[in-house]
Design a protein around this motif. Sequence first.
Motif, short mmCIF file in Angstrom:
data_model
loop_
_atom_site.label_atom_id
_atom_site.label_comp_id
_atom_site.label_asym_id
_atom_site.label_seq_id
_atom_site.Cartn_x
_atom_site.Cartn_y
_atom_site.Cartn_z
N PRO A 124 15.00 36.32 14.91
CA PRO A 124 16.26 35.69 15.32
C PRO A 124 17.00 36.47 16.39
CG PRO A 124 16.47 36.61 13.10
CD PRO A 124 15.02 36.66 13.46
N LEU A 125 16.86 37.81 16.40
CA LEU A 125 17.54 38.60 17.43
C LEU A 125 16.88 38.38 18.79
CD1 LEU A 125 19.74 40.60 18.11
CD2 LEU A 125 18.19 42.47 17.47
N VAL A 126 15.55 38.33 18.82
CA VAL A 126 14.86 38.05 20.08
C VAL A 126 15.27 36.69 20.63
CG1 VAL A 126 12.60 37.54 21.08
CG2 VAL A 126 12.89 39.56 19.64
N LYS A 127 15.40 35.70 19.73
CA LYS A 127 15.80 34.36 20.17
C LYS A 127 17.22 34.37 20.73
CE LYS A 127 16.00 29.51 18.80
NZ LYS A 127 17.24 29.28 19.56
N PRO A 139 19.20 36.42 28.87
CA PRO A 139 17.77 36.25 29.16
C PRO A 139 17.13 37.38 29.96
CG PRO A 139 19.12 34.76 30.49
CD PRO A 139 20.03 35.36 29.46
N ALA A 140 17.91 38.18 30.66
CA ALA A 140 17.32 39.27 31.45
C ALA A 140 17.25 40.59 30.68
CB ALA A 140 18.10 39.48 32.75
N THR A 141 17.82 40.64 29.46
CA THR A 141 17.75 41.86 28.66
C THR A 141 16.40 41.97 27.98
OG1 THR A 141 18.67 40.77 26.71
CG2 THR A 141 20.23 41.83 28.23
N ARG A 142 16.11 43.19 27.51
CA ARG A 142 14.87 43.42 26.76
C ARG A 142 15.22 44.18 25.48
NH1 ARG A 142 10.25 45.97 30.40
NH2 ARG A 142 11.87 47.54 30.84
N PRO A 178 26.44 39.25 29.32
CA PRO A 178 25.08 38.99 28.81
C PRO A 178 24.24 38.08 29.69
CG PRO A 178 26.75 37.86 27.49
CD PRO A 178 27.48 38.79 28.39
N ALA A 179 24.87 37.15 30.36
CA ALA A 179 24.10 36.19 31.16
C ALA A 179 23.42 36.85 32.35
CB ALA A 179 25.01 35.07 31.65
N THR A 180 23.94 37.99 32.82
CA THR A 180 23.38 38.64 34.01
C THR A 180 22.85 40.04 33.74
OG1 THR A 180 25.59 39.44 34.61
CG2 THR A 180 24.87 37.33 35.56
N SER A 181 23.12 40.61 32.57
CA SER A 181 22.70 41.98 32.29
C SER A 181 21.18 42.09 32.17
CB SER A 181 23.35 42.46 31.00
OG SER A 181 22.84 43.75 30.64
N ALA A 182 20.64 43.18 32.71
CA ALA A 182 19.21 43.47 32.58
C ALA A 182 18.99 44.69 31.68
CB ALA A 182 18.59 43.71 33.95
#
Length: 286
Positions: free
Chosen positions: A98-101, A108-111, A76-80
């Motif tokens: 809460p999911l966006v947070k 942080p790089a996911t959307r 998760p830390a690096t996934s885009a």
Amino acid sequence: MLRHQRTTVVADRLGLSQSAVSHALSRLRELFDDPLFSRRPDGLTPTRRALELAPRIRDLMRVTRNLINSGGVFEPATSARQFRLAANDLVATLFGPPLVKRLADEAPATRLATRFAVGKAALDALRKDELDLAIGRFYGTTDEFLTETLVWERFSVVARQGHPRIADALDLALYLDLEHLLVSFSGGFSGAVDEALSREGITRRVRASVPMFLTAFAAVAASDLIATVPARLARQFGAAFGLQVFDPPLTIDAFPISLARHVSTETDPGLTWLVERVRAIAATLD
């Protein structure tokens, strides 16, 4: 192209130029000896041959994805990665913030892309690989889908502060005498309340229907209509809209909010990670 039917959108999703997508489509037309798509003013329309190919292409994509993800690890830390979620405004309001947070904090790089889709339409989108997850109410699902209940939701009644006919309580006689606003995704005038009333042999007067709950809150705040809405939304937003919140003066069945994913995604570690976050959010809602 089958999903979006516009070369500009496909190019943006794939990170390619529009000309690169057009050249790729030209090669596919030669390969399959078919135009595949015909032009229309607002995009492209798939030919019969393209529609025939669609389910086999989806199957190939799923097999490939499962092969790649088998034994894989999601970082998760690096996934885009871009996650695709289907929900109505109740679900998007309860789970969305809460999911966006959590994504911002942990990945942080996911959307996250959320679209309005419910019931059969959401399941069809899962089947076509247009979505990763769907959250809502699903009935009669088959083994093609993995489903689980996240929370149960009950109902509350909302009315504007200073309503000329409502004081501190709302009994059944007054409830039936007032005019109602209904939330209906399909534009209908009947829902769970009317099913409960019909069991007692009585009816109510539904003056109008709207497709979203927060729209209903705004409409009730500006009128003498009342609305029967999900209790969690009433608690969370009633005061902000200047609404009184009451327990319904009749028994209305609670309903499940469930999560659904296609069975082919069971080995997808990224999606499993996302599902675990959704479950954690559901636990806080209870």
